[in-house]
Enzyme design. Structure first.
Site, mmCIF file in Angstrom:
data_model
loop_
_atom_site.group_PDB
_atom_site.id
_atom_site.type_symbol
_atom_site.label_atom_id
_atom_site.label_comp_id
_atom_site.label_asym_id
_atom_site.label_seq_id
_atom_site.Cartn_x
_atom_site.Cartn_y
_atom_site.Cartn_z
ATOM 1 N N TYR A 165 1.841 -0.241 3.339
ATOM 2 C CA TYR A 165 0.902 -1.318 2.479
ATOM 3 C C TYR A 165 1.785 -2.415 2.052
ATOM 4 O O TYR A 165 1.251 -3.546 1.941
ATOM 5 C CB TYR A 165 0.446 -0.577 1.210
ATOM 6 C CG TYR A 165 -0.451 -0.884 0.415
ATOM 7 C CD1 TYR A 165 -1.782 -1.657 0.892
ATOM 8 C CD2 TYR A 165 -0.046 -1.220 -1.166
ATOM 9 C CE1 TYR A 165 -2.442 -2.238 -0.286
ATOM 10 C CE2 TYR A 165 -0.941 -2.021 -1.777
ATOM 11 C CZ TYR A 165 -2.092 -2.345 -1.614
ATOM 12 O OH TYR A 165 -2.934 -3.074 -2.562
ATOM 13 N N GLY A 167 -13.874 -6.179 -5.565
ATOM 14 C CA GLY A 167 -14.599 -7.060 -4.865
ATOM 15 C C GLY A 167 -16.052 -7.280 -5.578
ATOM 16 O O GLY A 167 -16.597 -8.482 -5.358
#
Ligand SMILES: NC(=O)c1ccc[n+]([C@@H]2O[C@H](COP(=O)([O-])OP(=O)(O)OC[C@H]3O[C@@H](n4cnc5c(N)ncnc54)[C@H](OP(=O)(O)O)[C@@H]3O)[C@@H](O)[C@H]2O)c1
Length: 259
Positions: free
Chosen positions: A159, A22
Site C-alpha cells: 500500500y 469519495g
C-alpha cells in the site's frame, strides 16, 4: 469553505464515491455547484448515496455502476460524460484500499492487487481524462494518496509503495499537463474515521490501542473526517487554486514529520 458556487458549470467525476471519503468529496464538489458523477460497484450503496445527494442537489448528480479500475470501463464512462456535457473539468481518482498483508513476505498476487487498485487504476483514469482535457486545454485532476505514501508509518508495504508511486506519477506528469493548462495535484489523508470505514473497524476491534495510537502519533489528537478531505479537494478543484499544480496536500493533523 465559502458557500458561493465556485464550481458552477463544472462537470466532475469522483471514482469510488458511493461511500466514505469519495462520497464526501462528491458532496463538497456539489456544494460548489458542480455536476458530479458518482461511481461504485455496489448497486445498493450507489443508489443510496445518489438518492440522498439528489435530494440536496437536484439536477446535479449522476451515477455510474461499474469497476473503474480498468481502461475499457473508464474510457466508456468518460466518453459518455463528454457526449452528455461537452466537457470534463474535474476528475478525482479516489479508489484505493489499505487492506493488504503486513511484513516482508507478501505474495505476488497481493503486490499486484495493491498496485492495481491504488496506483494503476488512478494512472488509467488520469491518462484517459487527459485525452479530453488536453483537447479542451483545461482541467483539474486530483489524486487521493495517503500519508503512507509520504512517510514510513506502519502501513502494509504494498500500500505504501503504491501510494508513493502515485505521488511520483502526479509530480512527473503535472509539468507535462501544465503545458495544456491542466492542473494535477494530490491530497494525502491521515487517519480518516467514518462509520463502516477502516478506522471504525479498528476502534471496534481494539478501542484502547487505537485511541492511544491517535493520541500518541497525531499532534491534533483526533481522527480526520471525510469533510476534512472533501473541503481540500473542493479548494484544489476551484479557481482559488489556479496557481497550484504538482503539489501534494497532507491532511493528517500533523502526523507526518518530514519537511
Ligand atoms: N480511510 C482512511 O483513513 C484513508 C487514509 C488515507 C488514504 N485513504 C485513501 O482514500 C481513498 C478512499 O478511502 P476510503 O477509506 O473512503 O475507502 P472505502 O471506504 O473502501 O470506499 C471506497 C469507495 O470506492 C468504491 N470502489 C472501490 N473499488 C472500486 C472500483 N474498482 N471501481 C469503482 N468503485 C470502487 C467503493 O464502492 P464499491 O466497493 O461498491 O465499489 C467505495 O465507494 C482511498 O484511495 C484510500 O487509500 C483513506
Amino acid at each position: 469553505m465559502n458557500s458561493t458556487h465556485d464550481l458552477a458549470e463544472k462537470v466532475a467525476l469522483v471514482s469510488g464515491s458511493s461511500r466514505g471519503i469519495g462520497k464526501k468529496i462528491a458532496y463538497h464538489l456539489l456544494s460548489g455547484g458542480a455536476k458530479v458523477y458518482l461511481t461504485g460497484r455496489s448497486q445498493e450503496d450507489l443508489d443510496q448515496t445518489y438518492n440522498s445527494l439528489s435530494e440536496q442537489f437536484p439536477d446535479q448528480v449522476c451515477r455510474y455502476l461499474g469497476d473503474l479500475s480498468n481502461t475499457v470501463t473508464i474510457a466508456g464512462l468518460l466518453k459518455t460524460i463528454h457526449e452528455d456535457h461537452g466537457h470534463i473539468d474535474i476528475v478525482v481518482a479516489n479508489i484505493g484500499s489499505g487492506r493488504s498483508q503486513s511484513g516482508w513476505d507478501v505474495p505476488d498476487n497481493l503486490w499486484e492487487e495493491s498496485m492495481q487498485i491504488n496506483f494503476l487504476s488512478a494512472v488509467r483514469l488520469s491518462r484517459e481524462s487527459l485525452r479530453y482535457m488536453t483537447e479542451a486545454k483545461s482541467g483539474s485532476i486530483i489524486f487521493i494518496a495517503s500519508v503512507a505514501g509520504v512517510e514510513t508509518i506502519a502501513a502494509p508495504v504494498p500500500y505504501a509503495c503504491a501510494k508513493a508511486a502515485l505521488l511520483s506519477y502526479m509530480k512527473n506528469t503535472a509539468p507535462i499537463a501544465a503545458r495544456y493548462g491542466i492542473r494535477m495535484n494530490a491530497v494525502s489523508p491521515g487517519n480518516v474515521f467514518f462509520p463502516g470505514g477502516t478506522w471504525d473497524k479498528k476502534m471496534r476491534e481494539n478501542p484502547e490501542q487505537t485511541r492511544n495510537y491517535i493520541r500518541d502519533t497525531v499532534p491534533l489528537q483526533r481522527f480526520g473526517t471525510p469533510d476534512d478531505i472533501g473541503s481540500m479537494v473542493r479548494y484544489l478543484a476551484s479557481d482559488a487554486a489556479s496557481f497550484i499544480t504538482g503539489a501534494d496536500f497532507v491532511v493528517d493533523g500533523g502526523q507526518t514529520r518530514s519537511l
